[in-house]
Design a protein around this motif. Structure first.
Motif, PDB file in Angstrom:
ATOM      1  N   ARG A 134      84.458  78.689  30.245  1.00 23.59           N
ATOM      2  CA  ARG A 134      83.575  79.854  30.229  1.00 23.59           C
ATOM      3  C   ARG A 134      84.127  80.836  29.215  1.00 23.59           C
ATOM      4  N   SER A 135      83.239  81.420  28.436  1.00 22.96           N
ATOM      5  CA  SER A 135      83.718  82.288  27.365  1.00 22.96           C
ATOM      6  C   SER A 135      82.760  83.432  27.099  1.00 22.96           C
ATOM      7  N   ASP A 136      83.334  84.571  26.846  1.00 23.90           N
ATOM      8  CA  ASP A 136      82.560  85.713  26.367  1.00 23.90           C
ATOM      9  C   ASP A 136      82.976  86.031  24.931  1.00 23.90           C
ATOM     10  N   GLU A 137      83.456  85.004  24.233  1.00 25.75           N
ATOM     11  CA  GLU A 137      83.933  85.101  22.848  1.00 25.75           C
ATOM     12  C   GLU A 137      85.159  86.006  22.729  1.00 25.75           C
ATOM     13  N   GLU A 192      78.704  85.850  29.582  1.00 24.04           N
ATOM     14  CA  GLU A 192      79.636  84.737  29.630  1.00 24.04           C
ATOM     15  C   GLU A 192      78.850  83.441  29.756  1.00 24.04           C
ATOM     16  N   ALA A 193      79.227  82.460  28.968  1.00 26.12           N
ATOM     17  CA  ALA A 193      78.511  81.194  28.980  1.00 26.12           C
ATOM     18  C   ALA A 193      79.506  80.047  28.966  1.00 26.12           C
ATOM     19  N   GLY A 215      92.230  85.181  27.853  1.00 29.63           N
ATOM     20  CA  GLY A 215      90.961  85.556  28.461  1.00 29.63           C
ATOM     21  C   GLY A 215      90.121  84.339  28.763  1.00 29.63           C
ATOM     22  N   GLY A 216      88.907  84.565  29.202  1.00 31.74           N
ATOM     23  CA  GLY A 216      88.033  83.462  29.562  1.00 31.74           C
ATOM     24  C   GLY A 216      88.394  82.910  30.930  1.00 31.74           C
ATOM     25  N   SER A 217      87.686  81.900  31.341  1.00 26.66           N
ATOM     26  CA  SER A 217      87.963  81.261  32.618  1.00 26.66           C
ATOM     27  C   SER A 217      87.513  79.813  32.552  1.00 26.66           C
ATOM     28  N   ILE A 218      87.990  79.034  33.491  1.00 27.49           N
ATOM     29  CA  ILE A 218      87.693  77.611  33.551  1.00 27.49           C
ATOM     30  C   ILE A 218      87.060  77.311  34.909  1.00 27.49           C
ATOM     31  N   GLU A 219      85.933  76.656  34.876  1.00 30.22           N
ATOM     32  CA  GLU A 219      85.295  76.207  36.117  1.00 30.22           C
ATOM     33  C   GLU A 219      85.686  74.751  36.329  1.00 30.22           C
ATOM     34  N   VAL A 220      86.176  74.442  37.503  1.00 33.39           N
ATOM     35  CA  VAL A 220      86.592  73.080  37.848  1.00 33.39           C
ATOM     36  C   VAL A 220      85.533  72.506  38.780  1.00 33.39           C
TER      37      VAL A 220
END
Length: 128
Positions: free
Chosen positions: A5-8, A69-70, A98-103
């Motif tokens: 997931r990223s918001d750049e 965020e996409a 930053g950002g996040s990871i969906e598992v």
């Protein structure tokens, strides 16, 4: 599957930070691939469309029209448990910036197929 997931957030990094992170990511993915725990994924373009409604009647710009965020990319893991996948996700070098990871586990079977089978069984029981 890991969904990035990223918001750049990476746009605020310096050239040196980006080069360092890019190298760390390459080493990280190469290690997982060599261990047989990952199949390299791909980054996703920040453009696309969302098709919805009956017969695909609605097409909107997307894939994230209402979200800053996409999902920016994915990596497919080959591990035994979700806990192992979470541990791998926690080791992603980019999380420091930053950002996040969906598992998410990948389903063994499409839910539509499961429901069709359930309905067929119910129908069969009703006729007995």
């Amino acid at each position: 599957m890991l969904l990035y997931r990223s918001d750049e957030w990476y746009k605020s990094l310096s050239r040196e930070e980006l080069l360092k992170l890019n190298n760390e990511n390459k080493i990280w993915i190469d290690r997982l691939t060599a261990q047989g725990k990952a199949t390299p994924g791909r980054a996703l373009e920040r453009r696309g469309a969302i098709v919805s409604g009956k017969n695909g009647r609605f097409v909107t710009d997307g894939p994230f029209a209402e979200s800053k965020e996409a999902i920016g990319g994915y990596l497919v893991l080959d591990v035994e448990t979700i806990d192992e996948a979470i541990a791998i996700a926690q080791s992603i070098p980019g999380l420091a910036y930053g950002g996040s990871i969906e598992v998410r586990p990948v389903a063994e079977e499409c839910p539509l197929d499961v429901r069709v089978r359930e309905l067929a069984q119910e129908e069969q029981l009703a006729t007995v």
